[in-house]
Design a protein around this motif. Structure first.
Motif, PDB file in Angstrom:
ATOM      1  N   LEU A 164     -19.956  57.229  55.755  1.00 51.22           N
ATOM      2  CA  LEU A 164     -19.247  58.177  54.876  1.00 51.22           C
ATOM      3  C   LEU A 164     -18.621  57.454  53.683  1.00 51.22           C
ATOM      4  CD1 LEU A 164     -17.402  60.583  57.350  1.00 51.22           C
ATOM      5  CD2 LEU A 164     -19.378  61.085  55.895  1.00 51.22           C
ATOM      6  N   PHE A 165     -18.069  56.256  53.961  1.00 51.52           N
ATOM      7  CA  PHE A 165     -17.452  55.477  52.883  1.00 51.52           C
ATOM      8  C   PHE A 165     -18.499  55.072  51.838  1.00 51.52           C
ATOM      9  CE2 PHE A 165     -16.507  51.189  51.254  1.00 51.52           C
ATOM     10  CZ  PHE A 165     -15.365  51.481  50.528  1.00 51.52           C
ATOM     11  N   VAL A 166     -19.644  54.583  52.316  1.00 55.99           N
ATOM     12  CA  VAL A 166     -20.703  54.158  51.379  1.00 55.99           C
ATOM     13  C   VAL A 166     -21.239  55.359  50.606  1.00 55.99           C
ATOM     14  CG1 VAL A 166     -23.018  53.153  51.246  1.00 55.99           C
ATOM     15  CG2 VAL A 166     -21.327  52.152  52.770  1.00 55.99           C
ATOM     16  N   LEU A 167     -21.336  56.502  51.294  1.00 56.97           N
ATOM     17  CA  LEU A 167     -21.803  57.721  50.622  1.00 56.97           C
ATOM     18  C   LEU A 167     -20.839  58.135  49.507  1.00 56.97           C
ATOM     19  CD1 LEU A 167     -23.889  60.042  50.621  1.00 56.97           C
ATOM     20  CD2 LEU A 167     -22.398  61.252  52.238  1.00 56.97           C
ATOM     21  N   LEU A 168     -19.546  58.110  49.822  1.00 49.68           N
ATOM     22  CA  LEU A 168     -18.537  58.457  48.814  1.00 49.68           C
ATOM     23  C   LEU A 168     -18.584  57.476  47.643  1.00 49.68           C
ATOM     24  CD1 LEU A 168     -16.073  60.164  47.992  1.00 49.68           C
ATOM     25  CD2 LEU A 168     -14.640  58.563  49.287  1.00 49.68           C
ATOM     26  N   TRP A 169     -18.738  56.203  47.963  1.00 48.90           N
ATOM     27  CA  TRP A 169     -18.846  55.160  46.932  1.00 48.90           C
ATOM     28  C   TRP A 169     -20.070  55.427  46.045  1.00 48.90           C
ATOM     29  CZ3 TRP A 169     -19.516  49.282  48.521  1.00 48.90           C
ATOM     30  CH2 TRP A 169     -19.565  48.505  47.370  1.00 48.90           C
ATOM     31  N   SER A 170     -21.191  55.778  46.659  1.00 50.77           N
ATOM     32  CA  SER A 170     -22.406  56.061  45.884  1.00 50.77           C
ATOM     33  C   SER A 170     -22.191  57.236  44.937  1.00 50.77           C
ATOM     34  CB  SER A 170     -23.570  56.390  46.826  1.00 50.77           C
ATOM     35  OG  SER A 170     -23.821  55.320  47.689  1.00 50.77           O
ATOM     36  N   LEU A 171     -21.522  58.279  45.429  1.00 55.63           N
ATOM     37  CA  LEU A 171     -21.263  59.454  44.590  1.00 55.63           C
ATOM     38  C   LEU A 171     -20.357  59.094  43.417  1.00 55.63           C
ATOM     39  CD1 LEU A 171     -20.754  62.215  47.318  1.00 55.63           C
ATOM     40  CD2 LEU A 171     -22.632  62.032  45.666  1.00 55.63           C
ATOM     41  N   LEU A 172     -19.313  58.309  43.716  1.00 58.81           N
ATOM     42  CA  LEU A 172     -18.396  57.907  42.641  1.00 58.81           C
ATOM     43  C   LEU A 172     -19.112  57.069  41.586  1.00 58.81           C
ATOM     44  CD1 LEU A 172     -15.156  56.991  44.647  1.00 58.81           C
ATOM     45  CD2 LEU A 172     -15.434  58.864  43.021  1.00 58.81           C
ATOM     46  N   SER A 173     -19.950  56.140  42.049  1.00 58.21           N
ATOM     47  CA  SER A 173     -20.665  55.279  41.094  1.00 58.21           C
ATOM     48  C   SER A 173     -21.699  56.067  40.295  1.00 58.21           C
ATOM     49  CB  SER A 173     -21.336  54.117  41.828  1.00 58.21           C
ATOM     50  OG  SER A 173     -22.349  54.595  42.692  1.00 58.21           O
ATOM     51  N   PHE A 174     -22.180  57.186  40.866  1.00 60.20           N
ATOM     52  CA  PHE A 174     -23.129  58.033  40.137  1.00 60.20           C
ATOM     53  C   PHE A 174     -22.448  58.730  38.957  1.00 60.20           C
ATOM     54  CE2 PHE A 174     -25.242  62.144  39.473  1.00 60.20           C
ATOM     55  CZ  PHE A 174     -26.541  61.708  39.217  1.00 60.20           C
ATOM     56  N   PHE A 175     -21.201  59.189  39.195  1.00 63.40           N
ATOM     57  CA  PHE A 175     -20.486  59.907  38.137  1.00 63.40           C
ATOM     58  C   PHE A 175     -19.701  58.956  37.220  1.00 63.40           C
ATOM     59  CE2 PHE A 175     -20.976  63.259  41.381  1.00 63.40           C
ATOM     60  CZ  PHE A 175     -21.623  64.207  40.604  1.00 63.40           C
ATOM     61  N   LEU A 176     -19.231  57.831  37.802  1.00 64.16           N
ATOM     62  CA  LEU A 176     -18.480  56.846  37.004  1.00 64.16           C
ATOM     63  C   LEU A 176     -19.400  55.665  36.723  1.00 64.16           C
ATOM     64  CD1 LEU A 176     -15.174  56.921  39.100  1.00 64.16           C
ATOM     65  CD2 LEU A 176     -15.650  58.166  36.979  1.00 64.16           C
ATOM     66  N   LYS A 177     -19.979  55.633  35.563  1.00 65.54           N
ATOM     67  CA  LYS A 177     -21.040  54.669  35.263  1.00 65.54           C
ATOM     68  C   LYS A 177     -20.550  53.218  35.249  1.00 65.54           C
ATOM     69  CE  LYS A 177     -24.056  57.861  34.939  1.00 65.54           C
ATOM     70  NZ  LYS A 177     -24.991  58.034  36.080  1.00 65.54           N
ATOM     71  N   ASP A 178     -19.230  53.024  35.017  1.00 70.40           N
ATOM     72  CA  ASP A 178     -18.722  51.643  35.002  1.00 70.40           C
ATOM     73  C   ASP A 178     -18.562  51.052  36.400  1.00 70.40           C
ATOM     74  OD1 ASP A 178     -18.619  51.540  32.269  1.00 70.40           O
ATOM     75  OD2 ASP A 178     -16.569  52.322  32.155  1.00 70.40           O
ATOM     76  N   LEU A 179     -18.587  51.918  37.411  1.00 71.97           N
ATOM     77  CA  LEU A 179     -18.388  51.437  38.780  1.00 71.97           C
ATOM     78  C   LEU A 179     -19.733  51.065  39.409  1.00 71.97           C
ATOM     79  CD1 LEU A 179     -16.398  51.072  41.201  1.00 71.97           C
ATOM     80  CD2 LEU A 179     -17.007  53.414  41.873  1.00 71.97           C
ATOM     81  N   PRO A 180     -19.921  49.791  39.781  1.00 72.51           N
ATOM     82  CA  PRO A 180     -21.192  49.416  40.421  1.00 72.51           C
ATOM     83  C   PRO A 180     -21.377  50.152  41.758  1.00 72.51           C
ATOM     84  CG  PRO A 180     -19.939  47.476  39.745  1.00 72.51           C
ATOM     85  CD  PRO A 180     -19.027  48.641  39.593  1.00 72.51           C
ATOM     86  N   GLY A 181     -22.608  50.484  42.061  1.00 75.03           N
ATOM     87  CA  GLY A 181     -22.902  51.180  43.309  1.00 75.03           C
ATOM     88  C   GLY A 181     -23.006  50.220  44.480  1.00 75.03           C
ATOM     89  N   PRO A 182     -23.109  50.774  45.695  1.00 71.41           N
ATOM     90  CA  PRO A 182     -23.186  49.914  46.892  1.00 71.41           C
ATOM     91  C   PRO A 182     -24.414  49.007  46.893  1.00 71.41           C
ATOM     92  CG  PRO A 182     -22.765  52.204  47.491  1.00 71.41           C
ATOM     93  CD  PRO A 182     -23.065  52.197  46.038  1.00 71.41           C
ATOM     94  N   LEU A 183     -25.570  49.525  46.459  1.00 71.50           N
ATOM     95  CA  LEU A 183     -26.799  48.735  46.542  1.00 71.50           C
ATOM     96  C   LEU A 183     -26.711  47.479  45.667  1.00 71.50           C
ATOM     97  CD1 LEU A 183     -29.586  48.663  47.812  1.00 71.50           C
ATOM     98  CD2 LEU A 183     -30.475  49.881  45.815  1.00 71.50           C
ATOM     99  N   SER A 184     -26.307  47.670  44.414  1.00 72.97           N
ATOM    100  CA  SER A 184     -26.208  46.501  43.520  1.00 72.97           C
ATOM    101  C   SER A 184     -25.119  45.546  43.978  1.00 72.97           C
ATOM    102  CB  SER A 184     -25.948  46.964  42.082  1.00 72.97           C
ATOM    103  OG  SER A 184     -24.723  47.656  41.999  1.00 72.97           O
ATOM    104  N   THR A 185     -24.035  46.095  44.544  1.00 71.26           N
ATOM    105  CA  THR A 185     -22.948  45.234  45.037  1.00 71.26           C
ATOM    106  C   THR A 185     -23.401  44.401  46.228  1.00 71.26           C
ATOM    107  OG1 THR A 185     -21.286  46.828  44.310  1.00 71.26           O
ATOM    108  CG2 THR A 185     -20.589  45.224  45.943  1.00 71.26           C
ATOM    109  N   PHE A 186     -24.111  45.042  47.170  1.00 73.60           N
ATOM    110  CA  PHE A 186     -24.573  44.292  48.347  1.00 73.60           C
ATOM    111  C   PHE A 186     -25.601  43.231  47.948  1.00 73.60           C
ATOM    112  CE2 PHE A 186     -23.390  48.261  50.901  1.00 73.60           C
ATOM    113  CZ  PHE A 186     -22.160  47.720  51.244  1.00 73.60           C
ATOM    114  N   LYS A 187     -26.438  43.544  46.957  1.00 71.34           N
ATOM    115  CA  LYS A 187     -27.389  42.543  46.462  1.00 71.34           C
ATOM    116  C   LYS A 187     -26.639  41.360  45.850  1.00 71.34           C
ATOM    117  CE  LYS A 187     -31.509  45.314  45.458  1.00 71.34           C
ATOM    118  NZ  LYS A 187     -32.318  45.916  44.380  1.00 71.34           N
ATOM    119  N   ASN A 188     -25.588  41.675  45.082  1.00 69.41           N
ATOM    120  CA  ASN A 188     -24.771  40.628  44.454  1.00 69.41           C
ATOM    121  C   ASN A 188     -24.055  39.786  45.513  1.00 69.41           C
ATOM    122  OD1 ASN A 188     -23.445  39.628  41.862  1.00 69.41           O
ATOM    123  ND2 ASN A 188     -21.681  40.080  43.137  1.00 69.41           N
ATOM    124  N   LEU A 189     -23.553  40.479  46.557  1.00 69.04           N
ATOM    125  CA  LEU A 189     -22.866  39.774  47.648  1.00 69.04           C
ATOM    126  C   LEU A 189     -23.830  38.826  48.366  1.00 69.04           C
ATOM    127  CD1 LEU A 189     -20.375  39.365  49.430  1.00 69.04           C
ATOM    128  CD2 LEU A 189     -21.075  41.364  50.759  1.00 69.04           C
TER     129      LEU A 189
END
Length: 274
Positions: A38-63
């Motif tokens: 649920l947390f990752v889903l909410l994060w994905s939705l926020l990053s979809f609407f807020l373009k400056d916020l990196p999404g979970p996929l790109s963040t996990f790749k960076n990590l």
């Protein structure tokens, strides 16, 4: 004959208990994974609407990229995430250790003596609510060094939970225990090692757990001011470079390390209570 029947019954009961325990653990695990989903889903939705916020996929790749070579060293301002994390952990544990060496004896004094409680309690209540970063300039003025100033901040802010919990534990030794020690005229060292310390230990461990948690939270802010190395400096440096994926990766690592520290101390505390 009766014992044989009891043995048969116990063999049937024990597997059922183990099965229920496993079911409980599986349910807890599924619910935890669902919460993370649920947390990752909410994060994905926020990053979809807020373009400056990196999404979970790109963040996990960076990590994953940061963790692929955590101990590289390309100079004072370019070190791997592993070195940054170790520098922060070192500061936190040194500050926590110094704070505990102050908090435990003072906590015992406050817990066992009403006079000491009257002397120290106003000072504790006055200093305890002070914001951690308010101590940083004092540490800088005293230590003349930003690294040691960070350790000073950790020391001051992490000692209160240990001090208060130790005082509560020492003051709550049951009256029966005290009466027995008086009747049998226990020497002071026997009373301390056989009565006072065992009773207070679970409270102390709870204090250690809370103190270390506070120290780990404070270190990020402290290192943002101090600069140099550390996970707080890494977050601030990444922000200055507008690399939010690094910032989010660091936040995930900070959370995971904090969780690991808390789990270890919780297990120790549970063992001490048995």
């Amino acid at each position: 004959m009766v014992q044989t029947e009891k043995a048969k019954i116990s063999r049937f009961i024990k597997p059922s208990l183990d099965l229920s325990t496993l079911k409980g653990m599986a349910t807890a695990l599924i619910l935890s994974l669902f919460g993370i989903f649920l947390f990752v889903l909410l994060w994905s939705l926020l990053s979809f609407f807020l373009k400056d916020l990196p999404g979970p996929l790109s963040t996990f790749k960076n990590l994953a990229s940061l963790l692929s070579n955590p101990f590289y060293d390309s100079g004072p301002n370019d070190k791997g995430i592993g070195w940054q994390m170790l520098a922060s952990l070192k500061r936190v544990f040194i500050g926590f250790l110094i704070g505990s060496l102050i908090a435990v004896p003072v906590g015992f004094l406050i817990g066992i003596s009403s006079k000491m409680r009257s002397i120290f309690n106003p000072v504790v209540q006055l200093l305890r609510p002070v914001s951690p970063m308010a101590w940083f300039p004092i540490g800088l003025a005293l230590m003349k060094n930003s690294n040691e100033a960070s350790i000073f901040v950790i020391t001051i802010t992490s000692l209160w939970p240990t001090l208060i919990n130790t005082a509560v534990g020492a003051s709550s030794v049951p009256e029966d225990f005290r009466n027995v020690s008086r009747v049998f005229k226990f020497p002071a060292h026997i009373y301390i090692t056989k009565v006072l310390l065992p009773h207070t230990l679970p409270y102390m461990l709870t204090g250690f757990r809370l103190s270390l948690g506070i120290g780990w939270m404070v270190i990020v802010a402290s290192e943002m001011l101090a600069g140099g190395t550390g996970i707080g400096f890494f977050v601030w440096d990444s922000w200055n470079a507008l690399n939010l994926e690094n910032v989010l990766s660091a936040i995930i690592l900070i959370g995971l390390v904090g969780l690991a520290i808390d789990l270890v101390l919780t297990k120790l505390s549970e063992k001490a209570r048995r």
